[in-house]
Write a protein that holds these residues in place. Structure first.
Motif: not given
Length: 123
Positions: A21-23, A87-96, A30-36, A74-79
């Motif tokens: 989750s990203c707060a 999978k093991p290859e998904d191991t990483a630091v994840y950034y919002c 709501s004016q921001y496109a969001m990514g991971w 958008n009502a809770k400001n979360t993505v």
């Protein structure tokens, strides 16, 4: 500008699931496109998923398509990023990340970043 704080990372076995989750602060979420994005040790930061301002359109990296789902409230400001069949290859630091306007898969186009959350998938 929005301030972003990720949560939900951890250690999981291969085949398991995690939800990140990203707060976001501010009244203009709501004016921001969001990514991971994610970055594994010794590797460049890579695109994972992105979602448009309304949440109506999503894009995924081929490596996670069908396993990960990005969503926003958008009502809770979360993505969020629901990650299944990890999978093991998904191991990483994840950034919002967020950017005012249209979405993009290009990390340099995002002006706002969280501090990251570690995801470790054991085999």
């Amino acid at each position: 500008q929005v301030q972003l704080v990720e949560s939900g990372g951890g250690l999981v076995q291969a085949g398991g699931s995690l939800k990140l989750s990203c707060a976001a602060s501010g009244r203009t979420f709501s004016q921001y496109a969001m990514g991971w994005f994610r970055q594994a040790p010794g590797k460049a930061r890579e695109f994972v998923a992105t979602i448009t301002r309304s949440g109506g359109i999503t894009y995924y990296a081929d490596s996670v398509k069908g396993r990960f789902t990005i969503s926003r409230d958008n009502a809770k400001n979360t993505v969020s990023l629901q990650m299944n069949s990890l999978k093991p290859e998904d191991t990483a630091v994840y950034y919002c990340a967020g950017r005012a306007g249209t979405t993009t898969t290009q990390a340099p186009m995002y002006a706002n970043w969280g501090q990251g959350t570690q995801v470790t998938v054991s085999s």
